[in-house]
Scaffold this motif. Structure first.
Motif, PDB file in Angstrom:
ATOM      1  N   VAL A  47      -8.071 -17.818  -0.755  1.00  0.00           N
ATOM      2  CA  VAL A  47      -7.218 -17.416   0.369  1.00  0.00           C
ATOM      3  C   VAL A  47      -7.965 -17.529   1.694  1.00  0.00           C
ATOM      4  CG1 VAL A  47      -6.038 -15.457   1.437  1.00  0.00           C
ATOM      5  CG2 VAL A  47      -5.684 -15.956  -0.972  1.00  0.00           C
ATOM      6  N   ILE A  48      -9.223 -17.100   1.710  1.00  0.00           N
ATOM      7  CA  ILE A  48      -9.975 -17.108   2.964  1.00  0.00           C
ATOM      8  C   ILE A  48     -10.342 -18.517   3.407  1.00  0.00           C
ATOM      9  CG2 ILE A  48     -12.169 -16.450   4.033  1.00  0.00           C
ATOM     10  CD1 ILE A  48     -10.266 -14.190   3.827  1.00  0.00           C
ATOM     11  N   MET A  73       0.833  -1.197   0.000  1.00  0.00           N
ATOM     12  CA  MET A  73       0.000   0.000   0.000  1.00  0.00           C
ATOM     13  C   MET A  73       0.874   1.254   0.000  1.00  0.00           C
ATOM     14  SD  MET A  73      -3.219   0.723  -0.018  1.00  0.00           S
ATOM     15  CE  MET A  73      -4.169  -0.553   0.806  1.00  0.00           C
ATOM     16  N   ILE A  99     -17.006 -14.253   1.384  1.00  0.00           N
ATOM     17  CA  ILE A  99     -16.911 -15.668   1.751  1.00  0.00           C
ATOM     18  C   ILE A  99     -16.835 -15.814   3.270  1.00  0.00           C
ATOM     19  CG2 ILE A  99     -14.382 -16.023   1.671  1.00  0.00           C
ATOM     20  CD1 ILE A  99     -16.908 -18.347   0.043  1.00  0.00           C
ATOM     21  N   ALA A 140      -7.823  -7.282   5.857  1.00  0.00           N
ATOM     22  CA  ALA A 140      -8.550  -7.108   4.593  1.00  0.00           C
ATOM     23  C   ALA A 140      -9.172  -5.722   4.547  1.00  0.00           C
ATOM     24  CB  ALA A 140      -9.632  -8.174   4.458  1.00  0.00           C
ATOM     25  N   SER A 190     -14.439 -10.160  -2.186  1.00  0.00           N
ATOM     26  CA  SER A 190     -14.805 -11.576  -2.237  1.00  0.00           C
ATOM     27  C   SER A 190     -14.368 -12.285  -0.951  1.00  0.00           C
ATOM     28  CB  SER A 190     -14.229 -12.240  -3.484  1.00  0.00           C
ATOM     29  OG  SER A 190     -13.018 -12.878  -3.224  1.00  0.00           O
ATOM     30  N   ALA A 191     -13.223 -11.873  -0.411  1.00  0.00           N
ATOM     31  CA  ALA A 191     -12.789 -12.457   0.856  1.00  0.00           C
ATOM     32  C   ALA A 191     -13.812 -12.158   1.950  1.00  0.00           C
ATOM     33  CB  ALA A 191     -11.417 -11.910   1.255  1.00  0.00           C
ATOM     34  N   SER A 224      -9.951 -12.296  -9.387  1.00  0.00           N
ATOM     35  CA  SER A 224      -9.782 -11.801  -8.008  1.00  0.00           C
ATOM     36  C   SER A 224     -10.809 -12.420  -7.081  1.00  0.00           C
ATOM     37  CB  SER A 224      -9.920 -10.281  -7.941  1.00  0.00           C
ATOM     38  OG  SER A 224      -9.025  -9.675  -8.807  1.00  0.00           O
ATOM     39  N   ILE A 225     -12.022 -12.626  -7.614  1.00  0.00           N
ATOM     40  CA  ILE A 225     -13.071 -13.237  -6.792  1.00  0.00           C
ATOM     41  C   ILE A 225     -12.611 -14.619  -6.331  1.00  0.00           C
ATOM     42  CG2 ILE A 225     -15.420 -14.158  -6.800  1.00  0.00           C
ATOM     43  CD1 ILE A 225     -16.153 -11.874  -8.735  1.00  0.00           C
ATOM     44  N   PHE A 226     -12.082 -15.401  -7.296  1.00  0.00           N
ATOM     45  CA  PHE A 226     -11.614 -16.735  -6.937  1.00  0.00           C
ATOM     46  C   PHE A 226     -10.456 -16.681  -5.945  1.00  0.00           C
ATOM     47  CE2 PHE A 226     -14.023 -17.956 -10.652  1.00  0.00           C
ATOM     48  CZ  PHE A 226     -14.584 -19.132 -10.206  1.00  0.00           C
ATOM     49  N   LEU A 227      -9.578 -15.705  -6.177  1.00  0.00           N
ATOM     50  CA  LEU A 227      -8.428 -15.538  -5.311  1.00  0.00           C
ATOM     51  C   LEU A 227      -8.868 -15.293  -3.864  1.00  0.00           C
ATOM     52  CD1 LEU A 227      -5.501 -15.565  -6.176  1.00  0.00           C
ATOM     53  CD2 LEU A 227      -5.531 -13.084  -6.256  1.00  0.00           C
ATOM     54  N   GLY A 228      -9.827 -14.385  -3.695  1.00  0.00           N
ATOM     55  CA  GLY A 228     -10.325 -14.058  -2.364  1.00  0.00           C
ATOM     56  C   GLY A 228     -10.915 -15.281  -1.689  1.00  0.00           C
ATOM     57  N   VAL A 229     -11.745 -16.009  -2.414  1.00  0.00           N
ATOM     58  CA  VAL A 229     -12.379 -17.205  -1.864  1.00  0.00           C
ATOM     59  C   VAL A 229     -11.316 -18.221  -1.457  1.00  0.00           C
ATOM     60  CG1 VAL A 229     -13.840 -19.173  -2.410  1.00  0.00           C
ATOM     61  CG2 VAL A 229     -14.501 -16.890  -3.167  1.00  0.00           C
ATOM     62  N   PHE A 241     -10.686  -8.374  -4.463  1.00  0.00           N
ATOM     63  CA  PHE A 241     -10.085  -9.419  -3.628  1.00  0.00           C
ATOM     64  C   PHE A 241     -10.651  -9.339  -2.198  1.00  0.00           C
ATOM     65  CE2 PHE A 241      -6.148 -10.601  -1.103  1.00  0.00           C
ATOM     66  CZ  PHE A 241      -6.312 -11.949  -1.268  1.00  0.00           C
ATOM     67  N   VAL A 242     -10.620  -8.141  -1.639  1.00  0.00           N
ATOM     68  CA  VAL A 242     -11.168  -7.943  -0.291  1.00  0.00           C
ATOM     69  C   VAL A 242     -12.681  -8.169  -0.295  1.00  0.00           C
ATOM     70  CG1 VAL A 242     -11.626  -6.208   1.460  1.00  0.00           C
ATOM     71  CG2 VAL A 242      -9.362  -6.397   0.480  1.00  0.00           C
ATOM     72  N   THR A 269      -9.983  -5.862 -17.580  1.00  0.00           N
ATOM     73  CA  THR A 269     -10.503  -5.564 -16.250  1.00  0.00           C
ATOM     74  C   THR A 269     -11.447  -6.652 -15.774  1.00  0.00           C
ATOM     75  OG1 THR A 269     -10.408  -3.265 -16.915  1.00  0.00           O
ATOM     76  CG2 THR A 269     -11.574  -3.761 -14.893  1.00  0.00           C
ATOM     77  N   ILE A 288      -9.626  -9.562 -14.582  1.00  0.00           N
ATOM     78  CA  ILE A 288      -9.058  -9.316 -13.250  1.00  0.00           C
ATOM     79  C   ILE A 288     -10.126  -9.505 -12.178  1.00  0.00           C
ATOM     80  CG2 ILE A 288      -8.101  -7.552 -11.705  1.00  0.00           C
ATOM     81  CD1 ILE A 288      -6.650  -6.389 -14.049  1.00  0.00           C
ATOM     82  N   ILE A 289     -11.312  -8.939 -12.437  1.00  0.00           N
ATOM     83  CA  ILE A 289     -12.386  -9.023 -11.449  1.00  0.00           C
ATOM     84  C   ILE A 289     -12.749 -10.473 -11.157  1.00  0.00           C
ATOM     85  CG2 ILE A 289     -14.835  -8.532 -11.061  1.00  0.00           C
ATOM     86  CD1 ILE A 289     -14.405  -5.852 -12.432  1.00  0.00           C
ATOM     87  N   ILE A 346      -6.647  -3.271   3.540  1.00  0.00           N
ATOM     88  CA  ILE A 346      -6.383  -3.325   2.092  1.00  0.00           C
ATOM     89  C   ILE A 346      -7.500  -2.626   1.319  1.00  0.00           C
ATOM     90  CG2 ILE A 346      -6.117  -4.858   0.099  1.00  0.00           C
ATOM     91  CD1 ILE A 346      -4.727  -6.833   1.915  1.00  0.00           C
ATOM     92  N   SER A 347      -8.732  -2.693   1.827  1.00  0.00           N
ATOM     93  CA  SER A 347      -9.816  -2.018   1.111  1.00  0.00           C
ATOM     94  C   SER A 347      -9.627  -0.501   1.146  1.00  0.00           C
ATOM     95  CB  SER A 347     -11.184  -2.417   1.671  1.00  0.00           C
ATOM     96  OG  SER A 347     -11.390  -1.841   2.927  1.00  0.00           O
TER      97      SER A 347
END
Lengths: 473, 106
Positions: free
Chosen positions: B28-29, A52, A264, B44, A260-261, B21-26, A257-258, B14, B17-18, B47-48
């Motif tokens: 990782v969590i 960041m 979930i 998180a 979707s995290a 990224s959705i899969f990536l978030g799922v 990313f955030v 784009t 990427i979207i 990061i937002s």
């Protein structure tokens, strides 16, 4: 044929900027990935923060607007000053806050992020260079909802805002959502006069503010963690929308990313309570009217000396912590009790319900603060089969997460929520301030169980008294 | 309809990427133990605060010749709020994680 940067109309600075965004995006993902293990979590947080910081610095020095101009000196100074104000305030607040107030704080920071997204979208909407009106308006609405919703969540967790459990709120919210949608469609479909457009964007802002408030207002009780997580997810999405406006991949990736995290995580929490997300949002917890008809029976108290003897001569003790432990700041005394009992050869474990406290993992953080090794913290599903072999279960400031009504009373609002089966253990000691109901406002029949004994009082004082009593044995 | 197709084609990078990224978030969590849910949510959340980049771009290119304009004021607030989110978020996450670290040394 060689293509030069000049042919593309860009400078090497532009490329460096994009590379820094790529690095930042990788660091976000890598950082969050490292955070999935206790040993590497701290490092992960620092990597994400470094990403960041990098993106912020390169943006300040290298970003060029549509006319190709970089950020001027005066502007840069204003930006740096604003960043300094935000950094100092943020760091001071984050350092000073008590660990018990952590959920409020996360909610508050989430609100500021939402506000920033909403402001950016609001200003970009009247920018003629901006070609993505739909995304901008969505960013405005989502960011604003995240802001006002998080502020209400913050107020509720801090005890400053009460709940509204009125039936009309549901319909009002649906209506409001419909109005917002229609307004967005209207603003997109017609070629409106710029002045009117700006006015409407402010109307949209106000509507979204109200929606955020009314959306969180009726949600109470055990559902708060779910809402915070959901709002967190919204802030991410709002940031990604802004990234779309600027064609900024780091913002899009970070935000989505955030988002979707968070989504979930929200669903995982709903699953832990055996409820659907829709049910959490629409069907809010009311008072415990449903189960009120049942006979209550009487509760039995236990003296401190009896409790200390009972505990000292047990083999297996399970402690179920709840928000009451956090409020009373009793985590340190709790650890003293654990050490004392372990010296006497008693096996002590903590049973952690996924939604104990006001945030997922809230109890883990608190107990970790008091130096309780995380190997002692056992999750609900792992400890439940062991409950019948447990000699004493101590419930400290927890209520709904041990309420057997969730298992056998279909009329109870929490029916179906998995609980820690404290009632299956041989003895139960409940530490409570009084006979008040839990956060969800439901009567708990565990307290009337034959095997249950109550220790009334502030959790910290009671535990302290218990510790000195056991020492004297 | 054609407008939509054009939009998709123009923004396909784009959109990729979207979706990813959705899969990536799922992904990782899903692997995070619940012990870490609170710090993770907080991290998180920090990061937002990536919206700060938008704030910097906006405030950085705000026209100053008009004196103190509404855009300038809103821009300053956007940057302050964004930084609060970022710095506060990371610091508080770090504080939470300190507690896990302490135990390791013992």
């Amino acid at each position: 044929m060689n293509i030069t940067l000049q042919d593309l109309g860009i400078t090497s600075g532009d490329v460096i900027l994009e590379i820094s965004y790529l690095v930042a995006a990788v660091l976000f993902v890598y950082g969050l990935k490292l955070m999935s293990h206790p040993e590497t979590a701290k490092k992960g947080n620092l990597w994400a923060a470094a990403g960041m910081g990098l993106a912020m610095v390169t943006t300040l020095f290298l970003h060029r607007d549509a006319d190709g101009k970089t950020i001027g000196m005066t502007n840069a100074l204003i930006v740096v000053a604003a960043i300094a104000v935000g950094s100092i305030a943020g760091a001071v607040i984050a350092r000073r806050i008590k660990m018990t107030a952590m959920p409020q704080l996360v909610s508050f920071f989430n609100a500021t992020g939402g506000a920033a997204s909403a402001l950016v979208a609001l200003m970009e909407y009247s920018n003629p260079d901006n070609s993505s009106a739909l995304v901008t308006l969505l960013g405005l609405v989502i960011g604003t909802i995240a802001f006002s919703g998080s502020m209400i969540a913050y107020g509720k967790l801090d005890g400053k805002v009460g709940d509204i459990f009125a039936g009309w709120v549901k319909y009002f919210n649906l209506f409001l959502l419909l109005v917002i949608t229609v307004l967005i469609v209207y603003m997109l479909a017609f070629d409106l006069d710029p002045g009117l457009q700006t006015t409407l964007s402010y109307v949209l802002l106000v509507l979204a503010l109200i929606y955020g408030i009314m959306f969180v207002m009726p949600i109470g009780g055990a559902d708060m963690p779910v809402v915070i997580s959901l709002l967190n997810s919204l802030t991410g999405i709002a940031a990604a929308m802004a990234g779309f406006i600027y064609n900024n991949e780091a913002m899009i990736l970070g935000g989505i990313f955030v988002g979707s995290a968070g989504a979930i995580l929200t669903l995982l929490m709903c699953k832990a309570m055996n409820r659907s997300l829709l049910n959490v949002i629409v069907g809010s917890f009311g008072g415990g009217g449903a189960a009120a008809g049942k006979e209550q029976g009487t509760v039995k108290e236990i003296s401190l000396s009896d409790a200390s003897v009972l505990l000292s001569y047990s083999q297996k003790v399970v402690i179920v912590p709840g928000y009451g432990l956090a409020v009373a700041q009793a985590q340190y005394v709790c650890n003293d009790l654990v050490k004392l009992l372990e010296d006497k050869g008693v096996e002590v474990k903590f049973a952690i319900h996924p939604v104990a406290g006001r945030m997922p993992g809230h109890m883990n953080v608190l107990l970790a603060e008091a130096d309780v090794p995380y190997t002692k913290l056992v999750e609900m599903d792992d400890i439940n089969p062991d409950m019948p072999n447990t000699d004493v279960t101590i419930v400290v400031g927890a209520n709904d997460v041990v309420n057997p009504a969730a298992l056998d009373d279909p009329s109870s609002p929490i029916y179906g929520m998995p609980i820690i089966r404290a009632h299956e253990s041989k003895n139960i000691i409940v530490m409570k301030r009084g006979m008040g109901k839990g956060y969800a406002g439901i009567e708990n029949f565990l307290f009337f169980d034959d095997k249950t004994r109550m220790l009334f009082g502030n959790a910290k004082d009671t535990l302290q008294a218990l510790v000195s009593e056991i020492k004297e044995l | 309809m054609e407008e939509f197709l054009v939009y998709f084609y123009q923004n396909k990078g784009t959109i990729f990427i979207i979706v990813l990224s959705i899969f990536l978030g799922v992904e990782v969590i899903s692997n995070v133990p619940s012990v870490l849910h609170t710090p993770l949510m907080s991290g998180a959340n920090a990061i937002s605060g990536v919206i700060i980049i938008g704030g910097i771009i906006l405030l950085g290119h705000t026209e100053l010749s008009e004196g103190i304009s509404l855009n300038l004021i809103l821009g300053i607030f956007a940057v302050i709020f964004g930084t609060l989110n970022v710095v506060g978020g990371f610091v508080v996450t770090d504080r939470m994680l300190d507690m896990f670290k302490k135990k390791k040394k013992k």
